[in-house]
Scaffold this motif. Structure first.
Motif, PDB file in Angstrom:
ATOM      1  N   UNK A   1       4.466  -4.753  12.760  1.00  0.00           N
ATOM      2  CA  UNK A   1       3.448  -4.728  13.784  1.00  0.00           C
ATOM      3  C   UNK A   1       4.012  -4.257  15.112  1.00  0.00           C
ATOM      4  N   UNK A   2       3.140  -4.182  16.113  1.00  0.00           N
ATOM      5  CA  UNK A   2       3.532  -3.819  17.472  1.00  0.00           C
ATOM      6  C   UNK A   2       3.353  -5.030  18.367  1.00  0.00           C
ATOM      7  N   UNK A   3       4.396  -5.398  19.067  1.00  0.00           N
ATOM      8  CA  UNK A   3       4.369  -6.576  19.928  1.00  0.00           C
ATOM      9  C   UNK A   3       3.577  -6.283  21.206  1.00  0.00           C
TER      10      UNK A   3
ATOM     11  N   UNK B   1      14.419  -1.494  13.883  1.00  0.00           N
ATOM     12  CA  UNK B   1      13.208  -1.365  14.690  1.00  0.00           C
ATOM     13  C   UNK B   1      12.962  -2.599  15.551  1.00  0.00           C
ATOM     14  N   UNK B   2      13.254  -3.778  15.015  1.00  0.00           N
ATOM     15  CA  UNK B   2      13.074  -5.005  15.787  1.00  0.00           C
ATOM     16  C   UNK B   2      14.018  -5.053  16.986  1.00  0.00           C
ATOM     17  N   UNK B   3      15.148  -4.404  16.877  1.00  0.00           N
ATOM     18  CA  UNK B   3      16.132  -4.399  17.962  1.00  0.00           C
ATOM     19  C   UNK B   3      15.912  -3.273  18.971  1.00  0.00           C
ATOM     20  N   UNK B   4      15.269  -2.183  18.540  1.00  0.00           N
ATOM     21  CA  UNK B   4      15.234  -0.988  19.387  1.00  0.00           C
ATOM     22  C   UNK B   4      13.830  -0.509  19.750  1.00  0.00           C
ATOM     23  N   UNK B   5      12.803  -1.273  19.415  1.00  0.00           N
ATOM     24  CA  UNK B   5      11.428  -0.863  19.712  1.00  0.00           C
ATOM     25  C   UNK B   5      10.558  -2.103  19.898  1.00  0.00           C
TER      26      UNK B   5
END
Length: 350
Positions: free
Chosen positions: A150-152, A338-342
């Motif tokens: 998802x997108x935070x 992705x969780x670390x960089x976006x």
């Protein structure tokens, strides 16, 4: 549409999220309203090619959507990068590195997933709590090794939920509710409720709040007393899946009208019987009420910025996953990257 402003917002958003889709293929939708901008955002971000699925709908025909999308894209010199796909069986679907979950791409079922390449990724253009069964076959994605994130929307660069209050205010104004010195009952809690309450209070409304995640709160005597005095009932309950308003819900339309025949309704989210509301004599906005789990109106109703920022952020999540997969990383490794960089958001694990 103020095209010059939209272009300026897109350029600002691309810079803010550092979105670079060069060398990547994107599958998204071609749609109406501000959603027409999504394939253009991807193209302006440097995507190698953008495939935009569309179909006839109550919002517009394939012909109209295609012409509008390509005309706008031509004005920004990216029309050569966008291919409109009217069929879900188009072979080009298998070329996409990033597959968005937007309306005309859904459902992302086993059939569509079977057409996707092994290294494809799926960024959700919303938070994972908004996920609905039937939109995406998560089990099949897991079996194929296709990462889904998802997108935070709580990310500082987005802060999407702060638009909910102004959205409710706009709908109230459309109902000729002055807000200032008006009596408003907000049904719902969490961040939706908080932002809605604050927005109305800042404009001088007298606000009461009903939390409906537990019990039969809309039938409490104290709540019924407040309904009798209210000018407006605002539904922003995104957690509870209990029917709040309707013949078999906590409060019936008949009883509501008996208590207060002059009351108006704003519905953003919350389980209500939309058909009954639309058939009733109660003034309400929007005119079409969304079903369970669906927002009746989204933040793009305020203007293009929330949608542009959200979809740019979602594409950034897709970029991070796609580049990781193309480097040979596994599905789980791509998710971690992705969780670390976006502005990515994972599903809660039981």
């Amino acid at each position: 549409m103020n095209e010059l402003r939209c272009n300026r917002i897109i350029q600002q958003s691309l810079k803010k999220f550092d979105l670079d889709l060069s060398g990547l293929m994107v599958l998204t939708e071609a749609a109406t309203g501000y959603y027409v901008l999504t394939p253009i955002v991807a193209a302006l971000a440097g995507a190698e090619e953008v495939f935009a699925l569309t179909r006839d709908s109550r919002y517009g025909s394939v012909k109209t959507v295609s012409e509008t999308t390509l005309s706008l894209a031509k004005g920004w010199s990216v029309d050569q990068k966008i291919d409109i796909l009217p069929s879900r069986t188009d072979e080009r679907i298998g070329e996409a590195d990033i597959v968005t979950n937007l309306g005309f791409v859904r459902p992302i079922n086993r059939e569509l997933i079977s057409r996707m390449k092994e290294t494809a990724v799926i960024p959700l253009m919303f938070e994972t709590w908004e996920f609905r069964e039937g939109d995406i076959d998560l089990a099949e994605c897991k079996r194929r090794g296709i990462p889904v994130l998802g997108t935070n929307e709580h990310a500082p660069e987005l802060d999407t939920f702060s638009y909910i209050g102004p959205l409710a205010i706009k709908l109230a104004f459309e109902l000729n509710i002055e807000v200032f010195h008006s009596n408003v009952m907000v049904v719902g809690g969490g961040i939706f409720g908080e932002n809605t309450i604050n927005a109305f209070k800042q404009l001088g409304a007298n606000v009461t709040n009903v939390q409906v995640t537990e019990g039969d709160r809309l039938n409490d005597d104290c709540v019924l007393d407040e309904i009798m005095k209210s000018d407006l009932l605002v539904f922003v309950e995104y957690v509870s899946r209990k029917l709040l308003l309707g013949s078999h819900g906590q409060l019936s339309l008949e009883k509501l009208l008996q208590l207060n025949p002059s009351i108006a309704i704003v519905h953003i989210v919350g389980v209500v019987d939309g058909n009954e509301i639309e058939r009733s004599q109660i003034l309400h906005r929007p005119e079409r009420i969304g079903g369970p789990g669906h927002m009746s109106v989204a933040t793009d109703y305020l203007g293009p910025k929330p949608l542009i920022d959200l979809h740019t952020a979602g594409l950034k999540v897709g970029e991070a996953m796609a580049r990781a997969r193309l480097k040979g990383l596994t599905c789980e490794q791509a998710i971690r990257v992705a969780l670390q960089s976006s502005p990515a958001q994972n599903f809660k694990r039981n």
